[in-house]
Design an enzyme around this catalytic site. Structure first.
Site, PDB file in Angstrom:
ATOM      1  CD  GLU A 144      -1.732  -2.306   1.833  1.00 31.42           C
ATOM      2  OE1 GLU A 144      -2.651  -3.122   2.038  1.00 31.42           O
ATOM      3  OE2 GLU A 144      -0.533  -2.496   2.176  1.00 31.42           O
ATOM      4  CG  PHE A 172     -10.061  -9.370  11.500  1.00 30.08           C
ATOM      5  CD1 PHE A 172      -8.831  -9.758  11.991  1.00 30.08           C
ATOM      6  CD2 PHE A 172     -10.282  -9.429  10.128  1.00 30.08           C
ATOM      7  CE1 PHE A 172      -7.826 -10.213  11.134  1.00 30.08           C
ATOM      8  CE2 PHE A 172      -9.297  -9.883   9.264  1.00 30.08           C
ATOM      9  CZ  PHE A 172      -8.068 -10.271   9.774  1.00 30.08           C
ATOM     10  CD  GLN A 173      -7.523  -7.098   7.864  1.00 32.71           C
ATOM     11  OE1 GLN A 173      -8.415  -6.872   7.039  1.00 32.71           O
ATOM     12  NE2 GLN A 173      -6.354  -7.638   7.526  1.00 32.71           N
ATOM     13  CE  LYS A 209     -17.318  -6.687   2.853  1.00 36.15           C
ATOM     14  NZ  LYS A 209     -16.501  -7.896   3.100  1.00 36.15           N
ATOM     15  CG  MET A 267      22.103  12.895   4.755  1.00 36.44           C
ATOM     16  SD  MET A 267      23.225  14.067   3.963  1.00 36.44           S
ATOM     17  CE  MET A 267      22.283  14.503   2.498  1.00 36.44           C
TER      18      MET A 267
END
Length: 638
Positions: free
Chosen positions: A81, A143-144, A193, A545
């Site tokens: 993602e 969940f999630q 959802k 760096m």
């Protein structure tokens, strides 16, 4: 009404409007046929002109993916993602249009957060859509489940949790308008959802209705005060040593041509921030390139004055030559990486600050004349004023001084004994130290081979600064980099997004081995989607760096900055050629300068994605260098 009919009516809309101009009638809201929330969301994006979405599916977003399979919107499946959201940013930064990314709830959503923060820092229009658990499960630790609105609250321009399926058309239109206007930024749309699964007849609002409903959002219409613009011209007429200091606001506003016209009419030299690179052609005689921590020494001297270099910051600052007596700061935010110590930045100059975001005025550096307004509008009106009353001063002596500084402190590099004796150089050169490839050489040669026409992305680190120094940018949006947030892993996914937006352009990610490895999985996206973005890895086996800072401030003590295999230091680890080939991406490694030009040309000639691994010394430092919080008197420039 079918979707096909609706689409046909949209195409006919301009003609209908033309007829209505002859016979005025009250506009009526367009009502569509009954649709699922998921389909309404996708059609709303189609209506906003979305061409591509970078989306990774999951349980809470798969409904939307089902709708996308029937849409004209191209769905690109990233392999992470974060990669998808950086690609959406690349698309947005290259086009000026909102980039769109999507993830599922929970970890899918949180994996978008870095890109959202990056878009916020760099004023990039980004629409981040997240699936969410069913409304009746929100707040129950389902969940999630993650409160992505709460998580992103400090790093968005606005955010929406959709609680009513009927709100989707309005929310989407508002989101795109907010993301793309005024000072652009990211907008999050979180869609439960169950809302995706609900059915309703969508009511499609007009842009005029949307604007009317956004009370207090006046940014897009802000215009500089006429008196203030006249005062700016008065200050220019009095100034002996003026400098234009321009940032990303010039590019965002589409004001590059207006800036060039203004600079030429007033004969004022132009320096930019990293975000403003390309806003003014760096090949132009009035260009000072960019300034700041690793910017051009001559740009820093022009703004601040030249000082005797001091070893200790407690020593007094001894001025050798005066800098700007007038600083025209257009579309900038006085970032600390530009200013160093705030109260010493352009200490003896009059500062004019023009910006569309009033919160930036007097935030980091107090301005003598703060002006709120869109910079394109301001420059257009200033140019019109100058056309009527030309500026007669040519600033001849000042420009001569700047030319002297350019001769004194150009960007430069050389191979030293320390470089020749560092890891991999001594291991592989075998007495051919003259064949060492310095990072600057790679970029300088790339500039030559591409005639300065390529679009460049970077990761974050030394390679990012060298990409800014050794490639001269002629166009706005030509250098695309994570400037404010400084997010490693940005370069290659962003290059994918740019290549999707500009398929006929040469798009090259100049990356470090540390940054490239962070999103290397997007090579799969490049291969499967046939996105021919190229990558050059300046591979020094270290976090370059941080190593530079360790050398300067920690006596060279390595604090976990070596990225190779400590048991086999002479080897290049990982073997990027084998890794890239396993993804189906052509790749080669180059270690000797004699082989560099031909390797670069093979990369440029490739019709597919291509990765060129250039082995470089880790002991090379980026110069100039003004340590954080210090001043131009502390600048190490040779």
């Amino acid at each position: 009404m079918s979707k096909t009919t609706a689409a046909t009516e949209k195409k006919l809309a301009p003609k209908t409007t033309a007829r209505n101009e002859k016979t005025p009638a009250r506009a009526r809201a367009e009502v569509g046929p009954a649709m699922y929330g998921r389909d309404i969301l996708v059609e709303a994006m189609e209506r906003e002109g979305v061409e591509v979405i970078f989306a990774y599916p999951g349980g809470a977003s798969m409904e939307i993916h089902q709708s996308l399979t029937k849409s004209k919107i191209r769905t690109i499946l990233p392999r992470h993602e974060q990669g998808g959201s950086f690609a959406a940013e690349g698309y947005a930064r290259a086009t000026g249009k909102a980039g769109v990314c999507m993830g599922t709830s929970g970890p899918g959503a949180t994996n978008l957060v870095t890109a959202i923060a990056d878009a916020y820092m760099d004023s990039c229009p980004l629409i981040a859509i997240t699936g969410q658990v069913n409304q009746n499960m929100i707040g129950r630790g389902a969940f999630q489940e993650t409160d992505i609105i709460g998580v992103t609250l400090p790093i968005v321009k606005h955010s929406y949790l959709v609680t009513d399926v009927n709100d989707i058309p309005r929310i989407v239109k508002e989101a795109f308008y907010l993301a793309q206007t005024g000072r652009p930024g990211p907008v999050v749309i979180d869609v439960p959802k169950n809302v995706q699964q609900q059915k309703t007849q969508p009511v499609w609002p007009t842009l005029a209705e949307i604007k009317k409903g956004l009370r207090g959002y006046t940014q897009p219409d802000l215009k500089a005060d006429e008196v203030a613009l006249n005062e700016i011209l008065g200050l220019i007429e009095k100034a002996e040593r003026p400098v234009l200091y321009c940032g990303g606001g010039i590019i965002t506003s589409g004001a590059s041509e207006e800036l060039r016209k203004f600079a030429e009419a007033t004969n004022i030299p132009v320096t930019t921030t990293i975000m403003g690179v390309g806003a003014f052609p760096e090949t132009h005689p009035l260009s000072l390139r960019w300034l700041g921590m690793h910017g051009a020494a001559f740009a820093n001297w022009a703004v601040n004055g030249e000082y005797k270099q001091r070893i200790n910051p407690t020593e007094p600052m001894v001025k050798l030559k005066d800098g700007a007596d007038l600083l025209l700061a257009f579309g900038v935010r006085f970032d600390d990486r530009v200013t160093g110590k705030f109260d010493e930045f352009c200490k003896y100059g009059t500062i004019v600050h023009v910006d569309i975001d009033a919160s930036e005025l007097n935030k980091n550096r107090k301005a003598h004349l703060p002006v709120v307004g869109d910079i394109k509008d301001a420059l257009t009106r200033l140019n019109a004023m100058i056309a009527k009353r030309p500026i007669t001063k040519k600033h001849t002596a000042w420009l001569a001084q700047i030319d002297e500084w350019k001769q004194k402190g150009p960007f430069a590099y050389k191979i030293t004994s320390e470089i020749a004796n560092s890891d991999h150089m001594k291991d592989h050169m075998q007495g051919h130290e003259d064949q060492v490839i310095l990072p600057q050489m790679v970029i300088e040669m790339l500039y030559e081979l591409t005639n300065g026409e390529a679009y460049i992305t970077t990761g974050v680190g030394q390679h990012q600064m060298w990409a800014g120094q050794w490639y001269k940018y002629k166009y706005p949006r030509q250098l695309i980099t994570s400037a404010g947030l400084g997010s490693m892993g940005f370069g290659y996914p962003a290059a994918l997004g740019i290549k999707v937006a500009l398929p006929d352009k040469q798009v090259i990610d100049i990356d470090g081995d540390g940054s490239f490895l962070m999103n290397i999985q997007e090579l799969a996206t490049a291969h499967v989607e046939k996105i021919a973005a190229k990558a050059i890895i300046l591979n020094n086996q270290h976090l370059g760096m941080v190593v530079q800072w360790e050398d300067k401030f920690y006596a060279g003590n390595r604090g976990h900055t070596y990225l190779g295999d400590p048991d086999h230091r002479a080897e290049i680890y990982p073997d990027y050629v084998r890794v890239c080939n396993s993804f189906g991406i052509p790749s080669e490694r180059v270690m000797f300068k004699k082989d560099l030009r031909a390797a670069l040309q093979r990369m440029l000639d490739a019709k597919t994605p291509y990765v060129l691994d250039c082995v470089t010394p880790y002991s090379e430092h980026v110069l100039p260098f003004i340590p954080a919080g210090r001043t131009v008197a502390d600048m190490i420039w040779k």
